[in-house]
Design an enzyme around this catalytic site. Structure first.
Site, PDB file in Angstrom:
ATOM      1  N   HIS A  76       0.870  -1.189   0.000  1.00 38.09           N
ATOM      2  CA  HIS A  76       0.000   0.000   0.000  1.00 38.09           C
ATOM      3  C   HIS A  76       0.900   1.230   0.000  1.00 38.09           C
ATOM      4  O   HIS A  76       1.566   1.516   0.992  1.00 38.09           O
ATOM      5  CB  HIS A  76      -0.907  -0.011   1.233  1.00 38.09           C
ATOM      6  N   LEU A  77       0.898   1.950  -1.116  1.00 36.98           N
ATOM      7  CA  LEU A  77       1.775   3.126  -1.246  1.00 36.98           C
ATOM      8  C   LEU A  77       1.081   4.426  -0.819  1.00 36.98           C
ATOM      9  O   LEU A  77       1.734   5.447  -0.646  1.00 36.98           O
ATOM     10  CB  LEU A  77       2.293   3.257  -2.682  1.00 36.98           C
ATOM     11  N   HIS A 246      -2.638 -12.514   1.352  1.00 37.14           N
ATOM     12  CA  HIS A 246      -2.343 -12.738   2.776  1.00 37.14           C
ATOM     13  C   HIS A 246      -3.103 -13.891   3.440  1.00 37.14           C
ATOM     14  O   HIS A 246      -3.920 -13.677   4.336  1.00 37.14           O
ATOM     15  CB  HIS A 246      -2.516 -11.458   3.596  1.00 37.14           C
ATOM     16  N   ASP A 319       2.194  -6.962   2.416  1.00 36.34           N
ATOM     17  CA  ASP A 319       1.026  -6.172   2.825  1.00 36.34           C
ATOM     18  C   ASP A 319       1.481  -4.929   3.597  1.00 36.34           C
ATOM     19  O   ASP A 319       0.869  -4.536   4.605  1.00 36.34           O
ATOM     20  CB  ASP A 319       0.019  -6.996   3.639  1.00 36.34           C
ATOM     21  N   HIS A 323       0.476   3.461   8.396  1.00 34.41           N
ATOM     22  CA  HIS A 323      -0.557   4.289   9.032  1.00 34.41           C
ATOM     23  C   HIS A 323       0.146   5.285   9.955  1.00 34.41           C
ATOM     24  O   HIS A 323       1.226   5.003  10.464  1.00 34.41           O
ATOM     25  CB  HIS A 323      -1.520   3.433   9.860  1.00 34.41           C
TER      26      HIS A 323
HETATM   27  O1  DOR Z   1      -3.999  -4.860   7.479  1.00 35.87           O
HETATM   28  C1  DOR Z   1      -4.429  -4.436   6.424  1.00 35.87           C
HETATM   29  N1  DOR Z   1      -4.194  -3.162   6.017  1.00 35.87           N
HETATM   30  N2  DOR Z   1      -5.152  -5.242   5.668  1.00 35.87           N
HETATM   31  C2  DOR Z   1      -5.764  -4.819   4.558  1.00 35.87           C
HETATM   32  O2  DOR Z   1      -6.373  -5.606   3.911  1.00 35.87           O
HETATM   33  C3  DOR Z   1      -5.701  -3.402   4.171  1.00 35.87           C
HETATM   34  C4  DOR Z   1      -4.495  -2.747   4.678  1.00 35.87           C
HETATM   35  C5  DOR Z   1      -4.520  -1.249   4.560  1.00 35.87           C
HETATM   36  O3  DOR Z   1      -4.869  -0.732   3.494  1.00 35.87           O
HETATM   37  O4  DOR Z   1      -4.157  -0.590   5.532  1.00 35.87           O
HETATM   38 ZN    ZN Z   2      -5.914  -7.259   2.257  1.00 34.39          ZN
END
Ligand code: DOR
Ligand code: ZN
Length: 442
Positions: A76-77, A246, A319, A323
């Protein structure tokens, strides 16, 4: 070069070079390589592998592993839209520092990557500021809402390599069938975030002894496997390529193993954190351990490792989910799920190798040829003539993960402060150093 294969143009081009005396290791190749040798690179390609090579700059890599650049199918960028968490520049720098030369980025950005203009924006930004190759994954449904299919054909023109609503499952089976049929005509893998939302509803961690003890509502393991079982029936019906993101439970591993035995076009990935941690890690309400799917039990963990060892699991994918404190410094139940992965993946996995529970061939295959084949990506090998995307690993190098040491903008990993060993020390994309820990190119 293909439009979507992007390399940081600012990375210096060192010209011809020879990586001298490393363990040249490509276990996933049709003819597996494992020998002490030199690798000569010219014009961004591997032109020779052998002993006593000369030609251009000599880079000493004695006692190090020279492996294909690692490939991460699940990153996730956060750009566009949530650049306070990560952006293409910092995310690809974190990738380079982790030894990755190609990363596939999930479409749950803002706006969602559900149309070609967004795909092209990501490809262009990655070309401008990206340290490694970025391959976008397009959404299955418009705005990830699970209602109307996205314009998959158009996004494919823009450069997507797979489709997924990751972060959410496609709950509607009829829509999933149409997605499979549509994707099949483009030979695109459909990547499912397998979670039956009716079963998982309200659960912030794995449902079991730990969730009961600490009083957090759990979600059962069957929320994942029920969705995979459903999807496999549709795969059987449509013949489309299916990739389970995952994988976290023993039951899912068993289902994928059986589907592969039946010859279905199914692949899957596991994260380093699901291999390394269990739901016990959530005992202290540390929101950095909150991920989706949740950390499971020791029995699940064991089954995941078994699946990786026997080849049921094709790829290790991080993954990587950055955040900020805004999403994480809150109560466990309210926190956003996800942890960083790009800069911890290799040390975590090399720990299993050192313990003897995973051999180095399977570990490196699952970072290179395994993911390349799952998505049909070029690269992932060290053959003469191949583009010189290369990762040089010091398998014994001590690493302590620290927030200052991370290239990522976010710091949400429970591995902070942990002493590990083994990491990438040099990452080359098309023969150019995009990460160089010991300044071999200075
Ligand atoms: O832990 C996760 N974070 N699982 C996901 O499926 C989405 C991802 C996120 O976009 O933060
Ligand atoms: Zn996911």
């Amino acid at each position: 070069m293909e439009a979507s294969s992007v390399v940081n143009p600012r990375a210096m081009d060192p010209g011809d070079l020879v990586l001298r005396g490393g363990r040249v290791f490509d276990p996933a190749a049709a003819r597996p390589l494992d020998q002490v040798a030199d690798v000569r690179i010219s014009g961004g390609r591997i032109v020779e592998i052998g002993r006593g090579l000369v030609g251009g700059r000599i880079i000493d890599v004695k006692d190090l592993w020279v492996v294909p650049g690692l490939i991460d199918l699940h990153v996730h960028l956060r750009e566009p839209g949530q650049e306070y968490k990560e952006d293409i520049e910092t995310g690809t720098r974190a990738a380079a520092s982790g030894g990755f030369t190609t990363i596939c980025c999930m479409p749950n950005t803002r706006p969602v990557n559900d149309q070609r203009t967004v795909t092209e924006l990501i490809v262009r930004r990655a070309r401008e500021v990206g340290a490694v190759r970025v391959r976008p994954i397009g959404a299955i449904t418009q705005n990830l809402e699970g209602k109307i299919l996205a314009d998959i054909a158009d996004m494919k023109e823009g450069g997507i390599v797979a489709i997924s609503d990751d972060g959410r499952p496609v709950m509607n089976a009829g829509l999933m069938r149409r997605a499979f049929e549509y994707a099949r005509t483009f030979d695109l893998p459909v990547v499912q975030h397998a979670e039956d939302l009716d079963l998982s509803e309200g659960g912030a961690m794995n449902e079991g002894a730990v969730s009961t003890r600490i009083g957090i509502r759990g979600q059962p393991a069957c929320a994942e496997s029920a969705m995979v079982a459903r999807d496999l029936e549709i795969v059987e019906w449509t013949g489309a390529r299916y990739h389970v993101a995952h994988v976290s439970t023993a039951r899912t591993v068993a289902l994928v193993r059986d589907a592969k035995r039946r010859g279905l076009p199914v692949t899957c990935e596991v994260t380093p954190h699901h291999l390394a941690l269990t739901d016990e890690a959530c005992s202290h309400y540390d929101t950095r351990t909150k991920v989706m799917p949740p950390l499971r039990t020791a029995a699940d963990q064991e089954a995941l490792l078994e699946g990786l060892v026997d080849g049921t699991i094709d790829a290790i994918a991080t993954d990587h989910a950055p955040h900020s404190p805004v999403e994480k410094d809150v109560e466990f139940e309210c926190a956003a799920p996800g942890m960083l992965g790009l800069e911890t993946a290799l040390p975590i996995i090399l720990d299993f190798v050192r313990m003897g529970t995973l051999d180095d061939k399977r570990a490196i295959s699952a970072f290179t040829g395994g993911p390349a084949r799952a998505f049909g990506l070029p690269g992932g090998g060290l053959t003469v003539g191949a583009v010189a995307d290369i990762c040089v690993i010091d398998p014994e190098r001590p690493v302590t993960i620290s927030s200052e040491g991370l290239s990522s903008k976010s710091k949400n990993t429970p591995f902070l402060g942990q002493a590990m060993a083994g990491r990438a020390v040099l990452t080359l994309v098309e023969g150019r150093p995009v990460f160089d820990l010991d300044s071999r190119f200075r």
